[in-house]
Design a protein around this motif. Structure first.
Motif, mmCIF file in Angstrom:
data_model
loop_
_atom_site.group_PDB
_atom_site.id
_atom_site.type_symbol
_atom_site.label_atom_id
_atom_site.label_comp_id
_atom_site.label_asym_id
_atom_site.label_seq_id
_atom_site.Cartn_x
_atom_site.Cartn_y
_atom_site.Cartn_z
ATOM 1 N N ASP A 72 0.845 -1.187 0.000
ATOM 2 C CA ASP A 72 0.000 0.000 0.000
ATOM 3 C C ASP A 72 0.883 1.241 0.000
ATOM 4 O O ASP A 72 1.949 1.271 0.629
ATOM 5 C CB ASP A 72 -0.891 0.015 1.246
ATOM 6 C CG ASP A 72 -2.138 -0.831 1.074
ATOM 7 O OD1 ASP A 72 -2.893 -0.560 0.125
ATOM 8 O OD2 ASP A 72 -2.363 -1.745 1.874
ATOM 9 N N GLU A 73 0.440 2.279 -0.689
ATOM 10 C CA GLU A 73 1.231 3.498 -0.832
ATOM 11 C C GLU A 73 1.639 4.074 0.522
ATOM 12 O O GLU A 73 0.802 4.330 1.379
ATOM 13 C CB GLU A 73 0.440 4.551 -1.623
ATOM 14 C CG GLU A 73 1.258 5.806 -1.898
ATOM 15 C CD GLU A 73 0.482 6.866 -2.673
ATOM 16 O OE1 GLU A 73 1.107 7.872 -3.068
ATOM 17 O OE2 GLU A 73 -0.731 6.686 -2.874
ATOM 18 N N THR A 86 -4.081 0.560 -2.409
ATOM 19 C CA THR A 86 -3.694 1.960 -2.595
ATOM 20 C C THR A 86 -2.366 2.091 -3.345
ATOM 21 O O THR A 86 -1.903 3.197 -3.602
ATOM 22 C CB THR A 86 -3.592 2.712 -1.244
ATOM 23 O OG1 THR A 86 -2.446 2.250 -0.517
ATOM 24 C CG2 THR A 86 -4.850 2.512 -0.405
ATOM 25 N N SER A 87 -1.746 0.969 -3.700
ATOM 26 C CA SER A 87 -0.459 1.000 -4.401
ATOM 27 C C SER A 87 -0.569 1.655 -5.773
ATOM 28 O O SER A 87 -1.531 1.417 -6.515
ATOM 29 C CB SER A 87 0.070 -0.423 -4.580
ATOM 30 O OG SER A 87 1.193 -0.431 -5.443
ATOM 31 N N SER A 120 -0.423 -3.250 5.023
ATOM 32 C CA SER A 120 0.180 -2.742 3.804
ATOM 33 C C SER A 120 1.179 -3.705 3.165
ATOM 34 O O SER A 120 1.574 -3.528 2.020
ATOM 35 C CB SER A 120 0.892 -1.417 4.101
ATOM 36 O OG SER A 120 1.986 -1.618 5.000
ATOM 37 N N SER A 121 1.582 -4.755 3.919
ATOM 38 C CA SER A 121 2.608 -5.677 3.404
ATOM 39 C C SER A 121 1.987 -6.789 2.564
ATOM 40 O O SER A 121 2.337 -7.968 2.704
ATOM 41 C CB SER A 121 3.404 -6.279 4.568
ATOM 42 O OG SER A 121 3.904 -5.289 5.431
ATOM 43 N N GLY A 122 1.065 -6.425 1.670
ATOM 44 C CA GLY A 122 0.359 -7.418 0.867
ATOM 45 C C GLY A 122 1.255 -8.169 -0.087
ATOM 46 O O GLY A 122 1.091 -9.375 -0.293
ATOM 47 N N GLY A 123 2.201 -7.471 -0.697
ATOM 48 C CA GLY A 123 3.129 -8.128 -1.614
ATOM 49 C C GLY A 123 3.978 -9.165 -0.906
ATOM 50 O O GLY A 123 4.213 -10.264 -1.420
ATOM 51 N N VAL A 182 -3.547 8.383 0.732
ATOM 52 C CA VAL A 182 -2.472 9.169 1.355
ATOM 53 C C VAL A 182 -2.928 10.612 1.523
ATOM 54 O O VAL A 182 -2.721 11.226 2.582
ATOM 55 C CB VAL A 182 -1.168 9.082 0.526
ATOM 56 C CG1 VAL A 182 -0.101 10.013 1.089
ATOM 57 C CG2 VAL A 182 -0.651 7.646 0.518
ATOM 58 N N GLN A 183 -3.569 11.164 0.507
ATOM 59 C CA GLN A 183 -4.077 12.543 0.615
ATOM 60 C C GLN A 183 -5.080 12.663 1.766
ATOM 61 O O GLN A 183 -5.057 13.638 2.517
ATOM 62 C CB GLN A 183 -4.732 12.967 -0.703
ATOM 63 C CG GLN A 183 -3.738 13.170 -1.840
ATOM 64 C CD GLN A 183 -4.420 13.599 -3.132
ATOM 65 O OE1 GLN A 183 -5.469 14.234 -3.110
ATOM 66 N NE2 GLN A 183 -3.828 13.252 -4.269
ATOM 67 N N ARG A 184 -5.940 11.653 1.903
ATOM 68 C CA ARG A 184 -6.937 11.667 2.981
ATOM 69 C C ARG A 184 -6.241 11.718 4.342
ATOM 70 O O ARG A 184 -6.577 12.511 5.214
ATOM 71 C CB ARG A 184 -7.832 10.429 2.891
ATOM 72 C CG ARG A 184 -8.880 10.348 4.002
ATOM 73 C CD ARG A 184 -9.645 9.033 3.970
ATOM 74 N NE ARG A 184 -10.534 8.953 2.829
ATOM 75 C CZ ARG A 184 -10.495 8.034 1.879
ATOM 76 N NH1 ARG A 184 -9.587 7.096 1.930
ATOM 77 N NH2 ARG A 184 -11.336 8.052 0.880
#
Length: 492
Positions: free
Chosen positions: A125-126, A135-136, A159-162, A360-362
């Motif tokens: 994720d970004e 979100t990547s 976020s560590s999906g990969g 990220v903007q949010r």
């Protein structure tokens, strides 16, 4: 040897030392798997096959002389959050696309010093902001698992999906990951793998792209508890380049395995029974309690009264720290620079709008808001006070229990796109994991069962600060008791 890529890290390290196969041989096998699977799973954003083969040959040369480090010749995947000298590092963001670090993160430097081989950089994720790897900037990662009741593509978690997808899909022996609010443990639970977040400060943050500095911590995702103990030892070290790094010895955690839990007191927090929790999650938790009881542990019901405030506090503190950390990416100092800007303000605004994704903007907007002059005391300072209370809750129970058992996640893996429209629903994925980050405690997720659709479910063990030894001890018993051997059926 049938399929080298299905072996555990421990089995590979033993096989390499015994000269049953070479590092080059197993590295080529993983490279073949990645080529075949990555178009479907999207776990890797950069493949470093040539570099990996060079590293593997160097490892084989050392092994031939009877030399080599603790991870000599083992092919690993690296989350795209860790800076790797000469290899693109983007943190899953357009803001850093094309950035090639001229230095190495301390964690990855430790791995290379111990002889590990780098297969490539793993999707995420970004800026590590997300619980589904959607979100990547490189697109979503897909879980190798599919439900027996549906053909929907599932999230591997975030976020560590990969990292989780690559380990579960046999695209690496094990992987580095990072955990700010559950980003190691939740993906591990969703993919039938093991993931541990160590005590805050155990692993250096130097060379990790920052999200929330008081919460971020590196850790491994592996196939077994023993593999996690092996890899975590290599990842951790004292580092003067990180002011939060703890100057403590890194133990050999494999020594904790096989000790059993007889005489240990295991806490079960009543506050972790949440409204709407699926019956399957509760049943698995109950089963975990029974396993530990049968192994000789004493089960103690405990109270962590401020648990209900953990998510709100986390989603104030983490965005606040993110807004500060990511302020440097403005098109002038670091990061993507927009073209055609008509003024300095326009350059800042356009660069950040183009470089950062929606989530990220949010979070940056939330962070800037809670740190602003009129709301700092009302939100940020209050959240810090709640964080302190959450830590005190844990401090108050450690004289009664040696470790705590909870579910890892409130559900099994969900379909990609399922929760994308509702950020609150997405944030609720972290409900069982954020407390360990807020209190700086070690936590591990162990695969312990499957739901009605055959998808993996995990149990979490939380321990005292710097007591990963007991966490591994309990996790080992859960792993043995659960006997989890399910694997995803290949569909890619």
């Amino acid at each position: 040897m049938s399929d080298l890529t299905k072996l555990t890290l421990k089995a590979v390290l033993d096989g390499l030392k015994a000269r049953d196969f070479s590092s080059e041989e197993i590295t080529r096998a993983f490279a073949t798997n990645i080529e075949a699977a990555n178009p479907a799973l999207n776990a890797y954003v950069v493949q470093t096959t040539d570099k990996a083969l060079d590293m593997a040959r160097a490892s084989d040369a050392r092994l031939a002389k009877g030399e080599g480090g603790a991870l000599e010749g083992a092919p690993l995947g690296i989350k795209d959050l860790f800076c790797t000298d000469g290899v693109q590092t983007t943190a899953g963001s357009n803001m850093l696309k094309g950035f090639v670090p001229p230095y190495e993160s301390t964690v990855t430097a430790n791995l290379w010093a111990d002889g590990a081989v780098m297969l490539g950089k793993l999707n995420m994720d970004e800026f590590a902001m997300g619980s589904s790897n959607e979100t990547s900037a490189f697109g979503p990662v897909r879980n190798p698992w599919k439900s027996k009741t549906s053909n929907a593509e599932l999230t591997p978690g975030g976020s560590s999906g990969g990292s989780a997808s690559a380990v579960a899909g046999d695209l690496c022996l094990a992987a580095t990951a990072s955990d700010t609010g559950g980003s190691i443990r939740q993906p591990a639970a969703f993919t039938g793998t093991v993931g541990i977040k160590p005590t805050y400060g155990r692993a250096s943050r130097f060379g990790m792209v920052a999200f929330a500095s008081s919460l971020d911590q590196a850790g491994p995702i592996t196939k077994t508890v023993e593999d996690a103990a092996i890899l975590l030892r290599s990842m951790c070290s004292f580092d003067p380049k990180d002011s939060t790094s703890l100057d403590v010895e890194t133990p050999d955690w494999t020594a904790s395995l096989g000790k059993g839990v007889k005489g240990l007191r295991i806490g079960v927090p009543r506050e972790y029974v949440v409204d709407g929790m699926p019956a399957e999650i509760q049943a698995l938790w109950d089963k975990g309690v029974e396993w530990l009881k049968a192994a000789g542990a004493e089960i103690v019901e405990i109270s962590l009264p401020h648990t209900k405030y953990a998510l709100p506090a986390y989603y104030i503190i983490a965005p606040a720290e993110a807004s500060s950390n990511l302020a440097r990416y403005d098109g002038m100092r670091f990061g993507h620079r927009a073209t055609g800007a008509k003024s300095l303000t326009d350059l800042y605004e356009t660069s950040r709008a183009e470089g950062f994704g929606t989530e990220v903007q949010r979070r940056l907007t939330i962070g800037a808001y809670v740190l602003s002059a009129g709301f700092y005391d009302a939100y940020y300072v209050r959240a810090l006070k709640v964080r302190r209370r959450i830590a005190q809750d844990f401090d108050a129970v450690w004289d009664k229990v040696d470790a705590i058992l909870t579910p890892s996640t409130p559900s099994a893996a969900f379909a990609l796109g399922d929760k994308e429209i509702d950020p609150i629903q997405m944030y609720l994925n972290d409900i069982f994991t954020v407390t360990a980050n807020l209190a700086g405690l070690p936590g591990i997720s162990v695969p312990a069962g499957v739901d009605s659709g055959g998808l993996p479910l995990g149990l979490q063990v939380i321990g005292k600060a710097l007591d990963e030894a007991t966490v591994f001890q309990v996790a080992d018993v859960l792993e043995q008791s659960a006997g989890f051997v399910a694997k995803p059926e290949r569909w890619w």
